[in-house]
Design a protein around this motif. Structure first.
Motif, short mmCIF file in Angstrom:
data_model
loop_
_atom_site.label_atom_id
_atom_site.label_comp_id
_atom_site.label_asym_id
_atom_site.label_seq_id
_atom_site.Cartn_x
_atom_site.Cartn_y
_atom_site.Cartn_z
N ALA A 2 0.91 -1.20 0.05
CA ALA A 2 0.03 -0.11 -0.13
C ALA A 2 0.74 1.27 -0.16
O ALA A 2 1.88 1.33 0.65
CB ALA A 2 -0.72 0.05 1.24
N PRO A 3 0.68 2.36 -0.93
CA PRO A 3 1.20 3.35 -0.80
C PRO A 3 1.37 4.25 0.50
O PRO A 3 0.36 4.26 1.11
CB PRO A 3 0.41 4.35 -1.76
N ALA A 4 2.46 4.48 0.80
CA ALA A 4 2.68 5.18 2.19
C ALA A 4 2.03 6.44 2.45
O ALA A 4 1.40 6.74 3.48
CB ALA A 4 4.23 5.53 2.55
N ASP A 5 1.86 7.15 1.52
CA ASP A 5 1.28 8.60 1.74
C ASP A 5 -0.57 8.38 1.89
O ASP A 5 -0.96 8.85 2.60
CB ASP A 5 1.27 9.42 0.23
N GLN A 6 -0.96 7.26 0.94
CA GLN A 6 -2.29 6.83 1.48
C GLN A 6 -2.32 6.61 2.66
O GLN A 6 -3.38 6.90 3.74
CB GLN A 6 -2.84 5.81 0.35
N LEU A 7 -1.69 5.53 3.32
CA LEU A 7 -1.81 5.04 4.64
C LEU A 7 -1.75 6.06 5.61
O LEU A 7 -2.26 6.24 6.51
CB LEU A 7 -0.56 4.01 4.78
N ASP A 8 -0.88 7.00 5.47
CA ASP A 8 -0.81 8.46 6.39
C ASP A 8 -1.89 9.01 6.32
O ASP A 8 -2.19 9.42 7.45
CB ASP A 8 0.63 9.44 5.77
N ARG A 9 -2.70 9.33 5.23
CA ARG A 9 -3.90 9.94 5.32
C ARG A 9 -4.88 9.31 5.76
O ARG A 9 -5.79 9.85 6.70
CB ARG A 9 -4.22 10.28 3.83
N PHE A 10 -5.02 7.98 5.77
CA PHE A 10 -5.77 7.12 6.65
C PHE A 10 -5.73 7.33 8.16
O PHE A 10 -6.64 7.30 8.89
CB PHE A 10 -5.74 5.71 6.21
#
Length: 251
Positions: free
Chosen positions: A233-241
């Motif tokens: 999973a893309p790290a930037d997307q996980l950070d937003r979650f």
């Protein structure tokens, strides 16, 4: 190349254009045309395509891939996700297992656990019925012929009479802006009823569905307590979650 990889390539080719040729698929996969013809026969039975002379045409029109196709995709990833998600459930809990191929892997790990479980598909019900020590509750309602998922007023009404500790939720798409979405409106309504009846929501999905938005909105991201996805999973997307308050676990 493994058959699951070939199926993924064929499905991708059909998403890009309505017709594919046996010869081009053989060149794309490095396999014989005989192997490709067998693959097309399998995928035709699963409802992804229709065989025509020299190739195949897509039978999809913007909806998600048929269950039989999805069941062959990312199998190892879904198994890892299922194991991690199952570890988040404590013995004695009451749990809803949503319909879908990833949630089915959660059900497989839960067989024999001391839980009260309501499965939202016949696939999960059949798996869970193999074990002992579990209290298995069926929701009632209609069953969709292709997904074998429960849906309709009777299914939703079951959640008016019961409360659950956790729902393990499958998703077709997940973004911070649009939350959880589904390709099917009946499926979306069933998911919404399960969420309302549950104290905790665990979403399980492979990373390919992150950033995707499907037709039917299920719930905002704030309704999710936990997300279990794979390590690609893309790290930037996980950070937003995480910023939205979702606890993230990687498998």
């Amino acid at each position: 190349m493994e058959s699951a990889e070939r199926y993924d390539l064929i499905a991708s080719a059909l998403r890009e254009r309505d017709r594919v040729e046996v010869a081009e698929l053989a060149e794309l996969t490095g396999c014989s045309e005989m192997t490709i013809r067998r693959d097309l026969d399998v995928l035709e039975r699963d409802g992804l395509l229709r065989r025509v002379r020299g190739g195949a045409v897509s039978t999809l029109s913007g909806e998600g891939a048929p269950y039989g196709v999805r069941a062959r995709q990312q199998v190892e990833v879904k198994q890892r996700i299922g194991k991690v998600a199952a570890e988040l459930l404590d013995d004695g809990e009451s749990v809803v297992i949503d319909a879908g191929t990833t949630t089915l892997e959660v059900a497989r790990v839960l067989v024999g656990r001391r839980l009260t479980v309501l499965p939202l598909s016949l696939h999960a019900a059949n798996v869970l019925a193999e074990g002992s020590g579990m209290r298995l509750v069926m929701p009632g309602g209609e069953v969709s012929p292709r997904e074998l998922a429960f849906y309709g007023q009777l299914t939703r009404g079951a959640f008016d009479r019961m409360r659950f500790d956790t729902v393990v939720l499958g998703v077709c798409g997940l973004t911070v802006a649009d939350g959880v979405s589904s390709f099917d409106l009946c499926d979306a309504e069933t998911k919404q009823a399960a969420i309302r009846a549950s104290a905790r929501v665990i979403a399980v999905t492979d990373s390919a569905k992150l950033g995707r938005v499907a037709f039917g909105r299920v719930c905002p991201i704030t309704d999710l307590d936990v997300l279990v996805t794979d390590r690609d999973a893309p790290a930037d997307q996980l950070d937003r979650f995480r910023e939205a308050g979702v606890e993230v676990h990687l498998a």
